[in-house]
Scaffold this motif. Structure first.
Motif, short mmCIF file in Angstrom:
data_model
loop_
_atom_site.label_atom_id
_atom_site.label_comp_id
_atom_site.label_asym_id
_atom_site.label_seq_id
_atom_site.Cartn_x
_atom_site.Cartn_y
_atom_site.Cartn_z
N ASP A 8 5.47 1.34 -4.85
CA ASP A 8 5.10 1.11 -6.29
C ASP A 8 6.23 0.38 -6.84
O ASP A 8 7.26 0.30 -6.79
CB ASP A 8 4.65 2.57 -6.87
CG ASP A 8 3.84 2.17 -8.25
OD1 ASP A 8 3.48 1.20 -8.72
OD2 ASP A 8 3.87 3.45 -9.03
N GLY B 52 -0.85 -1.65 -5.67
CA GLY B 52 -0.77 -0.45 -4.65
C GLY B 52 -2.14 -0.37 -4.24
O GLY B 52 -2.91 -0.19 -3.23
N PRO B 53 -3.18 0.35 -5.45
CA PRO B 53 -4.50 0.66 -4.89
C PRO B 53 -5.24 -0.43 -4.17
O PRO B 53 -5.98 -0.20 -3.08
CB PRO B 53 -5.25 1.00 -6.43
CG PRO B 53 -3.72 1.30 -7.40
CD PRO B 53 -2.91 0.31 -6.58
N SER C 67 0.75 -1.04 0.09
CA SER C 67 -0.07 0.01 -0.07
C SER C 67 0.85 1.11 0.13
O SER C 67 0.22 2.54 -0.55
CB SER C 67 -0.75 -0.01 1.29
OG SER C 67 -0.29 0.19 2.46
N GLN D 58 -5.53 8.23 -3.67
CA GLN D 58 -6.01 8.14 -5.12
C GLN D 58 -7.25 7.40 -4.83
O GLN D 58 -8.27 7.51 -5.36
CB GLN D 58 -4.88 7.25 -5.75
CG GLN D 58 -5.21 6.90 -7.37
CD GLN D 58 -4.62 5.79 -7.93
OE1 GLN D 58 -3.34 5.85 -7.75
NE2 GLN D 58 -5.29 5.14 -8.77
N GLU E 287 0.00 8.01 -1.24
CA GLU E 287 -0.25 8.23 -2.66
C GLU E 287 -1.39 7.37 -3.16
O GLU E 287 -2.48 7.81 -3.46
CB GLU E 287 0.58 7.93 -3.66
CG GLU E 287 0.57 8.99 -4.77
CD GLU E 287 1.90 8.96 -5.81
OE1 GLU E 287 1.84 7.98 -6.80
OE2 GLU E 287 2.87 9.32 -5.24
N TRP E 288 -1.30 6.13 -2.78
CA TRP E 288 -2.35 5.05 -3.13
C TRP E 288 -3.69 5.49 -2.14
O TRP E 288 -4.64 5.43 -2.87
CB TRP E 288 -2.04 3.67 -2.86
CG TRP E 288 -0.95 3.24 -3.80
CD1 TRP E 288 0.19 2.50 -3.45
CD2 TRP E 288 -0.87 3.45 -5.11
NE1 TRP E 288 1.24 2.32 -4.46
CE2 TRP E 288 0.52 2.78 -5.65
CE3 TRP E 288 -1.58 3.94 -6.07
CZ2 TRP E 288 1.02 2.70 -7.01
CZ3 TRP E 288 -1.31 3.74 -7.50
CH2 TRP E 288 -0.13 3.14 -7.66
N ASP F 290 -3.61 -4.41 -9.91
CA ASP F 290 -3.12 -3.04 -9.45
C ASP F 290 -2.83 -3.11 -7.93
O ASP F 290 -3.62 -3.05 -7.12
CB ASP F 290 -4.38 -1.98 -9.62
CG ASP F 290 -4.54 -1.82 -11.09
OD1 ASP F 290 -3.66 -1.99 -11.89
OD2 ASP F 290 -5.60 -1.20 -11.38
#
Lengths: 291, 303
Positions: A38, A257-258, A35, A55, A51-52, A255
């Motif tokens: 990247d 990270g997100p 999490s 987002q 950041e994630w 995906d």
């Protein structure tokens, strides 16, 4: 009951701790890792901070899934809890038929979740399913693969079918533990049926009902297999609940990270709400003595 | 809930005067007395509810006894030409029946592991106060709350990296995530009902802890162990997401075999229905034995 203080009891808990650490803590740390990082592949990771999370908090996708999830959980709780209590009140109190009812009612709880999905997928089909066929014959325009309303109704009826018995069984157990003297007293006072329910049965069931609500909330919030088998999250995204969305993101699109940020927030929501329930539950335990 | 039936109640005035089998007389008199005050339910409502529960299952059974051709061509409430062909297909094709074998293997492994580690822990929670016990107990419960979807990917990576991917033990360990807390909670609930004097007497008599635990304590909570085992078995049996993610060929569970068939074109509904019926059988077979404890189990031992 007074318990003795004994810190050596930790050794008895140790096996559980090691096992659960292996199967819960290590995977959870992986999620935390993803999490905040990247990657461009090749297992090279770099730090991205929050950041994630930002987002995901800004994306409509998560909020929509969360909204659908909350609506779903609210609807099934609103149906299953009163219905479960109602069924429990109507169950035979003892004897052979009580056993038969217990066994038959438990049956849906013991069916693998994807089979529950399969059962309803077949049952609701307009060409070969009893429900869909009957509705079609009655002139209802019903098609759960294309129609938003039909898909939601099917998923909700399926969940009611699957889990109402759980609420009913717990409420029944609560009812069984009420001593006869209470009912005798109510009879002498000529209390109405409603008064008996409101002032004797409901307070006595409160403890088990809390557990039922806690369990139903947790499990409905994690629901994945049943709607996935029946609707696949569709039509469109109509029945894409949190878990379905998460699996799509993590295992479908990779995906990481997100998806990891999503997971952590998802888990936290469940944790916070469940902690509230748990506190209420243990307080009830204390009030009634040990149940 | 079983204690209410065993509790001695005031016998009805008429019971004593009737000669003959006194205990049987008293039992019926008690039952009559009890049911006189308790509001009775309506058989009609129960009938309706049970119909609602059983109709979809009946429909699955109905389909499993038809050929695929009959399913698609005619619509009937009972199979017109009942056939066991679908069941034969499953029981003779290794890619089908190995699914059941795989499921059974990891479910049994999981049940054994869960009960073994949960027994001492539940004893500690029910008997002793120790540093951080309350927090630990809640933390265990949080694992029951963890959405499997959150754990699917990390599990996949963890077990791949230690070389356990697509083995039975991987699924068994993964299911410990929610079954160990469940077993601890259920067992703790049963152990609380055993008086502590028994422990103390055994220690005074010179029993060591392991010997006391196995010889005296475990027989006392045998029903609790049975119920905990039943629930571990069931929850491991019904779970699909983790078991599907962690296996590909060698340990593929029956549930995953079925989803593969769903997504394939030219679906054989009859075989699918038969496979579904066969997954219901294990639960239906043992449920009669635990019927009086089922609420306690679902309530994590808190009723």
């Amino acid at each position: 009951m007074e318990k003795t203080v004994n810190h050596k009891a930790w050794f008895l808990v140790l096996p559980v701790l090691v096992l659960v650490a292996f199967s819960a803590v290590i995977p959870l740390m992986t999620v935390v890792n993803y999490s905040v990082q990247d990657t461009f592949g090749n297992n090279v990771f770099f730090w991205t901070g929050l950041e994630w999370f930002e987002q995901m908090l800004k994306s409509d996708r998560m909020w929509n899934a969360l909204g659908r999830q909350l609506v779903f959980s609210a609807i099934i709780l609103a149906i299953e809890v009163p219905l479960g209590i109602f069924v429990a009140l109507n169950m035979p109190k003892r004897g052979f038929w009580a056993s038969v009812c217990l066994v038959l009612m438990s049956l849906p709880l013991l069916i693998p979740w994807n089979v529950v999905g399969t059962i309803w997928q077949i049952f609701a089909r307009v060409d070969i399913g009893l429900l869909g066929y009957t509705l079609r014959a009655l002139g209802v325009n019903y098609n759960y693969t294309q129609d938003f309303f039909a898909a939601w109704t099917t998923v909700i009826v399926m969940d009611v079918w699957h889990w109402t018995s759980l609420v009913a069984l717990l409420a029944y157990a609560g009812l069984q533990s009420i001593p006869d003297a209470y009912y005798q007293a109510a009879k002498i006072d000529q209390a109405s049926r409603w008064a008996v329910f409101r002032y004797i049965e409901l307070p006595k069931m409160a403890g088990v009902l809390m557990i039922a609500i806690l369990l139903r909330f947790m499990d409905s919030f994690m629901i994945y297999t049943e709607p996935f088998v029946v609707t696949g999250g569709g039509p469109g995204n109509a029945t894409t609940f949190l878990s379905i969305d998460l699996v799509k993101m993590a295992l479908g699109q990779f995906d990481l990270g997100p998806a990891a940020a999503f997971s952590i927030m998802y888990f936290l929501v469940i944790l916070v709400i469940s902690y509230v329930f748990y506190t209420v539950m243990t307080n009830l335990d204390k009030r009634d003595g040990v149940a | 809930m079983s204690d209410t039936t065993m509790k001695p109640t005031v016998s009805a005035p008429g019971a004593a005067s009737i000669p003959g089998d006194v205990t049987a007389e008293r039992a019926t008199a008690n039952a009559r007395l009890k049911s006189r005050f308790r509001p009775t339910g309506s058989a009609f409502v129960m009938g309706l509810y049970l119909l609602f529960l059983l109709l979809p299952i009946y429909w699955l059974l109905n389909m499993s006894l038809k050929t695929n051709q009959e399913i698609l061509s005619t619509f009937s409430l009972i199979p017109l030409r009942p056939t066991l062909e679908n069941y034969l297909t499953i029981l003779t094709d290794p890619s089908w029946y190995m699914g059941y074998v795989n499921s059974l293997i990891y479910v049994v492994m999981n049940t054994v592991i869960s009960i073994m580690v949960a027994l001492p822990a539940a004893y500690a929670f029910s008997r002793y106060q120790f540093m951080g016990d309350k927090h630990l107990f809640f933390w265990l419960l949080t694992n029951r709350m963890a959405p499997p979807a959150v754990f699917a990917l990390p599990f996949f990576q963890l077990y791949s990296s230690v070389g356990l991917f697509d083995t039975h033990i991987a699924v068994a360990l993964a299911h410990c995530l929610f079954n160990v807390p469940l077993a601890v909670w259920i067992l703790e609930g049963f152990m609380r009902g055993v008086p502590r004097e028994i422990d103390e007497t055994a220690y005074i008599d010179g029993y060591s802890f392991p010997r006391f635990f196995v010889k005296i304590f475990m027989p006392l909570i045998a029903s609790g162990i049975g119920v905990a085992a039943f629930f571990c078995f069931m929850f491991s049996w019904v779970e699909l997401l983790l078991s599907r993610t962690l296996t590909s060929v060698d340990a593929k569970p029956i549930a995953a075999t079925m989803t593969r068939t769903v997504s394939a074109s030219g679906l054989d509904w009859g075989v699918l229905a038969a496979a579904g019926i066969l997954t219901i059988v294990p639960g239906a077979l043992v449920i009669w034995f635990v019927r009086n404890y089922i609420a306690k189990g679902f309530a994590l031992g808190r009723v």
